[in-house]
Design an enzyme around this catalytic site. Structure first.
Site, PDB file in Angstrom:
ATOM      1  N   LYS A 185       2.259  46.615 108.524  1.00  0.00           N
ATOM      2  CA  LYS A 185       1.693  45.632 107.960  1.00  0.00           C
ATOM      3  C   LYS A 185       2.603  44.390 107.896  1.00  0.00           C
ATOM      4  O   LYS A 185       3.361  44.441 106.920  1.00  0.00           O
ATOM      5  CB  LYS A 185       1.311  45.953 106.448  1.00  0.00           C
ATOM      6  N   GLU A 260      14.255  47.821 100.677  1.00  0.00           N
ATOM      7  CA  GLU A 260      15.154  46.908 100.922  1.00  0.00           C
ATOM      8  C   GLU A 260      14.628  45.474 100.276  1.00  0.00           C
ATOM      9  O   GLU A 260      13.810  45.003 100.756  1.00  0.00           O
ATOM     10  CB  GLU A 260      15.350  46.593 102.270  1.00  0.00           C
ATOM     11  N   CYS A 293      17.880  37.297 102.410  1.00  0.00           N
ATOM     12  CA  CYS A 293      18.079  38.189 101.249  1.00  0.00           C
ATOM     13  C   CYS A 293      19.456  38.207 100.872  1.00  0.00           C
ATOM     14  O   CYS A 293      19.936  38.482  99.813  1.00  0.00           O
ATOM     15  CB  CYS A 293      17.237  39.593 101.233  1.00  0.00           C
ATOM     16  N   GLU A 391      16.365  35.403  91.991  1.00  0.00           N
ATOM     17  CA  GLU A 391      16.410  34.923  93.169  1.00  0.00           C
ATOM     18  C   GLU A 391      15.298  34.059  93.625  1.00  0.00           C
ATOM     19  O   GLU A 391      14.396  34.185  93.172  1.00  0.00           O
ATOM     20  CB  GLU A 391      16.261  36.286  94.260  1.00  0.00           C
TER      21      GLU A 391
HETATM   22  P1  NAD Z   1       6.830  39.940  98.952  1.00  0.00           P
HETATM   23  O1  NAD Z   1       7.455  41.096  98.202  1.00  0.00           O
HETATM   24  O2  NAD Z   1       5.923  39.057  98.548  1.00  0.00           O
HETATM   25  O3  NAD Z   1       5.885  40.679 100.429  1.00  0.00           O
HETATM   26  C1  NAD Z   1       6.684  41.638 101.276  1.00  0.00           C
HETATM   27  C2  NAD Z   1       5.530  42.061 101.948  1.00  0.00           C
HETATM   28  O4  NAD Z   1       4.901  43.056 100.942  1.00  0.00           O
HETATM   29  C3  NAD Z   1       4.523  41.382 102.707  1.00  0.00           C
HETATM   30  O5  NAD Z   1       4.083  41.995 103.843  1.00  0.00           O
HETATM   31  C4  NAD Z   1       3.399  41.388 101.544  1.00  0.00           C
HETATM   32  O6  NAD Z   1       2.063  41.118 102.388  1.00  0.00           O
HETATM   33  C5  NAD Z   1       3.508  43.034 101.280  1.00  0.00           C
HETATM   34  N1  NAD Z   1       2.490  42.965  99.844  1.00  0.00           N
HETATM   35  C6  NAD Z   1       2.650  42.247  98.726  1.00  0.00           C
HETATM   36  N2  NAD Z   1       1.959  42.849  98.062  1.00  0.00           N
HETATM   37  C7  NAD Z   1       1.822  44.107  98.166  1.00  0.00           C
HETATM   38  C8  NAD Z   1       1.184  45.183  97.466  1.00  0.00           C
HETATM   39  N3  NAD Z   1       0.558  45.152  96.364  1.00  0.00           N
HETATM   40  N4  NAD Z   1       1.094  46.330  98.110  1.00  0.00           N
HETATM   41  C9  NAD Z   1       1.601  46.607  99.515  1.00  0.00           C
HETATM   42  N5  NAD Z   1       2.477  45.548 100.078  1.00  0.00           N
HETATM   43  C10 NAD Z   1       2.364  44.305  99.558  1.00  0.00           C
HETATM   44  O7  NAD Z   1       8.236  39.380  99.490  1.00  0.00           O
HETATM   45  P2  NAD Z   1       8.216  38.150 100.626  1.00  0.00           P
HETATM   46  O8  NAD Z   1       8.025  36.974  99.850  1.00  0.00           O
HETATM   47  O9  NAD Z   1       7.401  38.335 101.941  1.00  0.00           O
HETATM   48  O10 NAD Z   1       9.719  38.302 100.895  1.00  0.00           O
HETATM   49  C11 NAD Z   1      10.799  37.640 100.348  1.00  0.00           C
HETATM   50  C12 NAD Z   1      11.371  38.853  99.537  1.00  0.00           C
HETATM   51  O11 NAD Z   1      11.798  39.847 100.587  1.00  0.00           O
HETATM   52  C13 NAD Z   1      12.700  38.281  99.000  1.00  0.00           C
HETATM   53  O12 NAD Z   1      12.937  38.797  97.651  1.00  0.00           O
HETATM   54  C14 NAD Z   1      13.753  38.556  99.950  1.00  0.00           C
HETATM   55  O13 NAD Z   1      15.011  38.887  99.330  1.00  0.00           O
HETATM   56  C15 NAD Z   1      13.202  40.056 100.414  1.00  0.00           C
HETATM   57  N6  NAD Z   1      13.812  40.417 101.483  1.00  0.00           N
HETATM   58  C16 NAD Z   1      14.728  41.294 101.593  1.00  0.00           C
HETATM   59  C17 NAD Z   1      15.498  41.652 102.714  1.00  0.00           C
HETATM   60  C18 NAD Z   1      16.523  43.073 102.648  1.00  0.00           C
HETATM   61  O14 NAD Z   1      16.670  43.625 103.628  1.00  0.00           O
HETATM   62  N7  NAD Z   1      17.013  43.599 101.670  1.00  0.00           N
HETATM   63  C19 NAD Z   1      15.396  41.312 103.939  1.00  0.00           C
HETATM   64  C20 NAD Z   1      14.466  39.997 103.843  1.00  0.00           C
HETATM   65  C21 NAD Z   1      13.815  39.724 102.802  1.00  0.00           C
END
Ligand code: NAD
Length: 491
Positions: A185, A260, A293, A391
């Site tokens: 997804k 992650e 991140c 963050e």
């Molecule tokens: P997000 O949590 O809003 O979304 C991430 C993914 O989850 C998207 O594909 C989204 O569609 C999906 N999602 C959202 N709600 C959901 C639900 N209820 N059920 C299932 N899936 C759902 O995050 P974002 O804004 O896309 O990304 C930013 C975040 O990601 C930041 O916190 C960043 O630090 C983190 N991040 C972490 C790493 C790592 O490796 N630790 C790497 C990159 C980004």
């Protein structure tokens, strides 16, 4: 759902805007809008999947699983090598589409990030071939044990928008190499390079149903996917807020999760550091407009050098070239989306109301407008303030000071996150002492962002659950089995 051939022309690259389920493109009756952060213009109307599309994809992945698992690592290797080669051949297109879709720097994508996508697939496929599970004797019971790594089944992979192709392949690689099938997804703010990945898997001859891509909104397609009872593993990269929701939903089926998540990592500069090297890396935390991140967003500098380093940091931030990420000379591009801009602005406004001092930036770049938020720096941020604790995921850094090692360690660990820590010191004993005290999954000393697929990758506390990378990926994506047999009982 209908069979479809909807496409977007993304800067000359043709990208399907539909799902990829059971080896075929499928369209949903409703669509969501994808904009480019470079211009704010609409670049695609993408199929908006929900429970029906997820059910179809999981059913396809479940049906494809036995044959894919039965191939074994050697049998899967040629398919995955072919996929990796196709990715490598299409790096220029991938870089163009990803930059148009999420605003990350084109030059970095073309030279490094997209290549890592191919490497992710290739490396884990070879690792699976060489994987040796332990064998050992239990002499007091005259028994002999053999451990095996067995694919778990259908894996649900959910990824964020800041590096969607690299992060998706980093999950798809080990999941497929281990013999699982996949429902991916992609993120709704940058869904297009994952659609290209489906094309490449098709071209590589990967059997129908082994890799499926369902586009859609997190609360719809993502939600249906994590609640599906036939999903054997959920690997999620994204925010802690979403992880908490996914964790609750996964609990109903006791589906194992790997998370992650975000970070608020410290970057520590001791007075014995190579200060030029430290400064270069301090400024590097504005990479990808701060949407990383791992970024060291709390810069902590020893008091004796703090005035000098603050002056140099401000001067360096002023020289960063912000602009169109397609241009090779650009160092800082735009934020991803108008909603994200509002979120970043909210953090900056509240930090000022909270008494922090804005020493650089703090607004949309007046010359560029749109989503081009300036590199921003604050001092005087209290440890209990929102900006210290949460963050931002934008180009907003904190500059603070410490007296000695003890205070550096205390301040570094004073958040609920524990993803990374970055240390600059030329005193090896000190660097090792401080590294040992960091409550973080990844520590870099006199460097930043050194990544190797053999490393365990992940964070502590609110930064995640579990580790992926190397053997840890196989621990997660496999069911481990121990067979103990009595020695001397076979004819
Ligand atoms: P997000 O949590 O809003 O979304 C991430 C993914 O989850 C998207 O594909 C989204 O569609 C999906 N999602 C959202 N709600 C959901 C639900 N209820 N059920 C299932 N899936 C759902 O995050 P974002 O804004 O896309 O990304 C930013 C975040 O990601 C930041 O916190 C960043 O630090 C983190 N991040 C972490 C790493 C790592 O490796 N630790 C790497 C990159 C980004």
């Amino acid at each position: 759902m209908t069979l479809s051939s909807n496409f977007a022309d993304v800067a000359g690259v043709r990208v399907s805007t539909d799902h990829y389920i059971n080896g075929q493109r499928m369209a949903s009756p409703t669509r969501f809008t994808d904009i480019s952060p470079i211009t704010g213009n609409v670049i695609a109307e993408v199929s908006r999947g929900g429970a029906a599309e997820v059910n179809a994809a999981v059913a396809a992945a479940k049906a494809a699983f036995p044959a894919w698992a039965a191939l074994g690592p050697h049998g899967r290797l040629p398919y995955l090598e072919k996929l990796a080669h196709i990715i490598e051949d299409r790096v220029p297109d991938l870089a163009t589409v990803e930059t148009t879709d999420n605003g990350s720097l084109h030059e970095a994508s073309r030279l490094r990030v997209m290549k890592r996508g191919g490497h992710n697939i290739h490396w884990f496929a070879e690792y699976a071939v060489s994987l040796k599970a332990p064998e050992f004797a239990t002499p007091h019971r005259q028994a002999y044990n053999r451990v095996s790594y067995n694919p778990a089944g259908v894996t649900a992979l959910i990824t964020p928008w800041n590096a969607p192709f690299m992060l998706s392949t980093w999950k798809v690689g080990p999941a497929l190499a281990a013999g699982n099938t996949v429902v991916l997804k992609p993120p709704e703010w940058a869904p297009l390079t994952c659609s290209l990945l489906a094309d490449f898997a098709h071209e590589a001859g990967i059997p129908a149903g082994v890799l499926n891509v369902v586009q859609g909104i997190g609360e719809e397609a993502g939600d249906a996917l994590v609640k599906h009872p036939d999903v054997a593993r959920i690997s999620f990269t994204g925010s802690p807020e979403t992880a908490r929701i996914i964790g609750r939903n996964a609990a109903a089926n006791l589906t194992p999760v790997s998370f992650e998540l975000g970070g608020k990592s410290p970057l520590l500069v001791f007075d014995d550091a190579d200060l030029d090297l430290a400064l270069f890396n301090m400024l590097d935390q504005y990479d990808n407009c701060g949407q990383v991140c791992l970024a060291g967003t709390r810069i902590l500098v020893q008091e004796s050098i703090a005035d000098e380093m603050l002056k140099r940091m401000i001067a360096g931030a002023a020289k960063l070239r912000q602009g169109n990420p397609m241009q090779a000379e650009t160092q800082v591009g735009p934020l991803i989306h108008p909603e994200h801009l509002q979120r970043v602005q909210g953090f900056v406004e509240r930090a000022q109301q909270d008494g922090a001092t804005l020493v650089y930036g703090g607004q949309v770049n007046p010359a560029l407008g749109g989503l081009y938020y300036e590199p921003t720096l604050f001092t005087n941020v209290r440890e209990d303030a929102e900006l210290w604790q949460r963050e931002v995921f934008g180009p907003v850094l904190i500059f603070d000071t410490f007296k000695d090692e003890a205070e550096a360690i205390r301040k570094a660990n004073a958040t609920d996150y524990g993803l990374a820590a970055i240390i600059f010191s030329q005193d090896e004993a000190r660097a090792n002492r401080v590294a040992a005290q960091m409550n973080a999954g990844l520590v870099w000393v006199n460097c930043f962002y050194v990544r190797d697929l053999a490393q365990p990758f992940g964070g502590n506390k609110s930064s995640g659950i579990g580790r992926e990378g190397g053997i840890w990926s196989f621990d997660f994506y496999c069911d481990l089995k121990n067979v103990a047999h009595k020695v001397g009982t076979f004819k």
